[in-house]
Design a protein around this motif. Structure first.
Motif, PDB file in Angstrom:
ATOM      1  N   LEU A 141      40.707  38.953  48.370  1.00  0.00           N
ATOM      2  CA  LEU A 141      39.326  38.519  48.519  1.00  0.00           C
ATOM      3  C   LEU A 141      39.160  37.096  47.996  1.00  0.00           C
ATOM      4  CD1 LEU A 141      36.338  39.705  49.032  1.00  0.00           C
ATOM      5  CD2 LEU A 141      36.271  39.796  46.552  1.00  0.00           C
ATOM      6  N   ALA A 142      38.544  36.235  48.787  1.00  0.00           N
ATOM      7  CA  ALA A 142      38.236  34.872  48.347  1.00  0.00           C
ATOM      8  C   ALA A 142      36.792  34.823  47.854  1.00  0.00           C
ATOM      9  CB  ALA A 142      38.418  33.899  49.506  1.00  0.00           C
ATOM     10  N   THR A 143      36.567  34.099  46.781  1.00  0.00           N
ATOM     11  CA  THR A 143      35.227  33.965  46.224  1.00  0.00           C
ATOM     12  C   THR A 143      35.101  32.620  45.516  1.00  0.00           C
ATOM     13  OG1 THR A 143      33.540  35.045  44.836  1.00  0.00           O
ATOM     14  CG2 THR A 143      35.807  35.134  44.044  1.00  0.00           C
ATOM     15  N   THR A 144      33.898  32.084  45.499  1.00  0.00           N
ATOM     16  CA  THR A 144      33.653  30.809  44.823  1.00  0.00           C
ATOM     17  C   THR A 144      33.034  31.036  43.455  1.00  0.00           C
ATOM     18  OG1 THR A 144      33.376  29.654  46.921  1.00  0.00           O
ATOM     19  CG2 THR A 144      32.472  28.581  44.980  1.00  0.00           C
ATOM     20  N   THR A 145      31.922  31.772  43.423  1.00  0.00           N
ATOM     21  CA  THR A 145      31.177  31.975  42.178  1.00  0.00           C
ATOM     22  C   THR A 145      31.467  33.309  41.517  1.00  0.00           C
ATOM     23  OG1 THR A 145      29.302  32.984  43.301  1.00  0.00           O
ATOM     24  CG2 THR A 145      29.272  30.564  43.057  1.00  0.00           C
ATOM     25  N   GLY A 146      32.139  34.220  42.228  1.00  0.00           N
ATOM     26  CA  GLY A 146      32.409  35.544  41.699  1.00  0.00           C
ATOM     27  C   GLY A 146      31.461  36.609  42.223  1.00  0.00           C
ATOM     28  N   TYR A 147      30.392  36.195  42.912  1.00  0.00           N
ATOM     29  CA  TYR A 147      29.420  37.161  43.438  1.00  0.00           C
ATOM     30  C   TYR A 147      30.099  38.169  44.366  1.00  0.00           C
ATOM     31  CZ  TYR A 147      25.650  39.196  46.140  1.00  0.00           C
ATOM     32  OH  TYR A 147      24.822  40.087  46.762  1.00  0.00           O
ATOM     33  N   GLY A 173      43.525  50.999  45.172  1.00  0.00           N
ATOM     34  CA  GLY A 173      44.534  49.962  45.370  1.00  0.00           C
ATOM     35  C   GLY A 173      44.310  48.775  44.443  1.00  0.00           C
ATOM     36  N   GLN A 174      45.037  47.706  44.695  1.00  0.00           N
ATOM     37  CA  GLN A 174      44.984  46.496  43.877  1.00  0.00           C
ATOM     38  C   GLN A 174      44.054  45.468  44.506  1.00  0.00           C
ATOM     39  OE1 GLN A 174      46.680  45.643  40.778  1.00  0.00           O
ATOM     40  NE2 GLN A 174      44.992  44.219  41.013  1.00  0.00           N
ATOM     41  N   LEU A 175      42.990  45.113  43.797  1.00  0.00           N
ATOM     42  CA  LEU A 175      42.080  44.060  44.229  1.00  0.00           C
ATOM     43  C   LEU A 175      42.622  42.730  43.719  1.00  0.00           C
ATOM     44  CD1 LEU A 175      39.421  43.134  45.536  1.00  0.00           C
ATOM     45  CD2 LEU A 175      38.281  43.629  43.359  1.00  0.00           C
ATOM     46  N   VAL A 176      42.791  41.779  44.623  1.00  0.00           N
ATOM     47  CA  VAL A 176      43.289  40.451  44.282  1.00  0.00           C
ATOM     48  C   VAL A 176      42.190  39.449  44.622  1.00  0.00           C
ATOM     49  CG1 VAL A 176      45.069  38.710  44.715  1.00  0.00           C
ATOM     50  CG2 VAL A 176      45.653  41.158  44.821  1.00  0.00           C
ATOM     51  N   VAL A 177      41.737  38.711  43.624  1.00  0.00           N
ATOM     52  CA  VAL A 177      40.639  37.755  43.802  1.00  0.00           C
ATOM     53  C   VAL A 177      41.185  36.339  43.708  1.00  0.00           C
ATOM     54  CG1 VAL A 177      38.466  36.906  42.839  1.00  0.00           C
ATOM     55  CG2 VAL A 177      38.920  39.364  42.911  1.00  0.00           C
ATOM     56  N   VAL A 178      40.871  35.533  44.715  1.00  0.00           N
ATOM     57  CA  VAL A 178      41.301  34.138  44.754  1.00  0.00           C
ATOM     58  C   VAL A 178      40.054  33.260  44.689  1.00  0.00           C
ATOM     59  CG1 VAL A 178      42.500  32.370  46.099  1.00  0.00           C
ATOM     60  CG2 VAL A 178      43.279  34.750  46.172  1.00  0.00           C
ATOM     61  N   THR A 179      40.084  32.277  43.797  1.00  0.00           N
ATOM     62  CA  THR A 179      38.951  31.359  43.648  1.00  0.00           C
ATOM     63  C   THR A 179      39.359  29.961  44.119  1.00  0.00           C
ATOM     64  OG1 THR A 179      39.540  30.642  41.424  1.00  0.00           O
ATOM     65  CG2 THR A 179      38.194  32.633  41.610  1.00  0.00           C
ATOM     66  N   GLU A 180      38.397  29.088  44.175  1.00  0.00           N
ATOM     67  CA  GLU A 180      38.701  27.683  44.446  1.00  0.00           C
ATOM     68  C   GLU A 180      39.413  27.101  43.231  1.00  0.00           C
ATOM     69  OE1 GLU A 180      34.877  26.575  47.210  1.00  0.00           O
ATOM     70  OE2 GLU A 180      34.753  26.200  45.067  1.00  0.00           O
ATOM     71  N   HIS A 181      40.171  26.060  43.452  1.00  0.00           N
ATOM     72  CA  HIS A 181      40.865  25.462  42.318  1.00  0.00           C
ATOM     73  C   HIS A 181      39.886  24.627  41.481  1.00  0.00           C
ATOM     74  CE1 HIS A 181      41.138  22.202  45.300  1.00  0.00           C
ATOM     75  NE2 HIS A 181      41.161  21.379  44.258  1.00  0.00           N
ATOM     76  N   THR A 182      40.183  24.532  40.208  1.00  0.00           N
ATOM     77  CA  THR A 182      39.363  23.716  39.306  1.00  0.00           C
ATOM     78  C   THR A 182      39.383  22.276  39.805  1.00  0.00           C
ATOM     79  OG1 THR A 182      39.821  25.156  37.446  1.00  0.00           O
ATOM     80  CG2 THR A 182      39.103  22.916  36.920  1.00  0.00           C
ATOM     81  N   GLY A 183      38.211  21.682  39.890  1.00  0.00           N
ATOM     82  CA  GLY A 183      38.083  20.312  40.355  1.00  0.00           C
ATOM     83  C   GLY A 183      37.758  20.184  41.828  1.00  0.00           C
ATOM     84  N   ASN A 230      34.742  24.351  37.643  1.00  0.00           N
ATOM     85  CA  ASN A 230      35.091  25.558  38.363  1.00  0.00           C
ATOM     86  C   ASN A 230      33.842  26.417  38.398  1.00  0.00           C
ATOM     87  OD1 ASN A 230      36.037  28.042  39.290  1.00  0.00           O
ATOM     88  ND2 ASN A 230      38.031  27.758  38.320  1.00  0.00           N
ATOM     89  N   LEU A 231      33.417  26.841  39.575  1.00  0.00           N
ATOM     90  CA  LEU A 231      32.184  27.612  39.717  1.00  0.00           C
ATOM     91  C   LEU A 231      32.361  29.091  39.381  1.00  0.00           C
ATOM     92  CD1 LEU A 231      30.762  26.015  42.992  1.00  0.00           C
ATOM     93  CD2 LEU A 231      30.289  25.404  40.612  1.00  0.00           C
ATOM     94  N   PHE A 232      33.601  29.533  39.214  1.00  0.00           N
ATOM     95  CA  PHE A 232      33.872  30.922  38.848  1.00  0.00           C
ATOM     96  C   PHE A 232      33.870  31.005  37.325  1.00  0.00           C
ATOM     97  CE2 PHE A 232      36.220  34.823  38.236  1.00  0.00           C
ATOM     98  CZ  PHE A 232      35.930  35.581  39.350  1.00  0.00           C
ATOM     99  N   PRO A 233      32.898  31.727  36.737  1.00  0.00           N
ATOM    100  CA  PRO A 233      32.765  31.755  35.270  1.00  0.00           C
ATOM    101  C   PRO A 233      33.988  32.352  34.562  1.00  0.00           C
ATOM    102  CG  PRO A 233      30.828  32.700  36.346  1.00  0.00           C
ATOM    103  CD  PRO A 233      31.870  32.517  37.395  1.00  0.00           C
ATOM    104  N   ASP A 234      34.394  31.714  33.476  1.00  0.00           N
ATOM    105  CA  ASP A 234      35.539  32.195  32.696  1.00  0.00           C
ATOM    106  C   ASP A 234      35.332  33.622  32.204  1.00  0.00           C
ATOM    107  OD1 ASP A 234      36.927  29.826  32.991  1.00  0.00           O
ATOM    108  OD2 ASP A 234      36.172  28.976  31.108  1.00  0.00           O
ATOM    109  N   GLU A 235      34.114  33.960  31.772  1.00  0.00           N
ATOM    110  CA  GLU A 235      33.867  35.314  31.257  1.00  0.00           C
ATOM    111  C   GLU A 235      34.009  36.367  32.355  1.00  0.00           C
ATOM    112  OE1 GLU A 235      29.904  33.335  32.152  1.00  0.00           O
ATOM    113  OE2 GLU A 235      31.634  32.785  30.943  1.00  0.00           O
ATOM    114  N   LEU A 236      33.673  36.002  33.588  1.00  0.00           N
ATOM    115  CA  LEU A 236      33.852  36.928  34.698  1.00  0.00           C
ATOM    116  C   LEU A 236      35.341  37.112  34.998  1.00  0.00           C
ATOM    117  CD1 LEU A 236      32.522  38.715  36.804  1.00  0.00           C
ATOM    118  CD2 LEU A 236      32.320  36.703  38.289  1.00  0.00           C
TER     119      LEU A 236
END
Length: 123
Positions: free
Chosen positions: A68-74, A90-100, A107-113
Motif C-alpha cells: 500500500l502506498a500512502t503519503t500522510t498515513g490516512y 497477511g503482511q501489510l506493507v506500507v510505502v511512503t514518499e521519501h523524506t524531502g 516527510n508528511l507521514f508522522p513519525d508516531e504513526l
C-alpha cells in the motif's frame, strides 16, 4: 473511515449477487468473476469501500502480502482497520514518499504513526 459498515454491507450484497450468477455458469477452472469498482469522483470517500473490497479479495485468493502506498498515513490507517474487519492475517506493507519529496527535510507521514504501525507488525 466513515462508511465502512455501508461499504461492508454493499460488498456482501454484491458478493451474494455474484454467487447467484455463478450458479448459472459452467464449472471450469478457466473463468472467474471479478468485481470492478468505479467511482464518479476520487478522494477519501472512496477509500473504505476500495480497501474493504481489496482485503476481502485478498482473503479469497489467499494473498499473503498487501502493498500500500500512502503519503500522510490516512490510507494506511484505513487499510489496517479494513484488514482487521476482514480478519485478513497477511503482511501489510506500507510505502511512503521519501523524506524531502515536498520540501527538504520534510516527510508528511508522522513519525508516531510509523512507530505505531511497526509495533503492530506492519512493514
Amino acid at each position: 473511515m466513515t462508511g465502512s459498515r455501508n461499504a461492508a454491507r454493499l460488498g456482501e450484497e454484491l458478493e451474494g449477487d455474484l454467487h447467484a450468477l455463478s450458479d448459472h455458469l459452467p464449472d471450469a477452472p478457466d473463468w472467474y468473476i471479478a468485481l470492478t469498482l468505479y467511482f464518479k469522483s476520487g478522494g477519501r470517500a472512496c477509500t473504505d469501500l476500495t480497501l474493504e473490497a481489496a482485503f476481502r479479495r485478498a482473503g479469497q485468493i489467499g494473498a499473503r502480502h498487501f502493498l500500500l502506498a500512502t503519503t500522510t498515513g490516512y490510507t494506511a490507517e484505513c487499510a489496517y482497520a479494513a484488514m482487521q474487519r476482514q480478519r485478513w492475517d497477511g503482511q501489510l506493507v506500507v510505502v511512503t514518499e521519501h523524506t524531502g519529496y515536498h520540501a527538504p527535510g520534510t516527510n508528511l507521514f508522522p513519525d508516531e504513526l510509523a512507530t505505531r504501525f511497526r509495533e503492530r507488525g506492519v512493514i
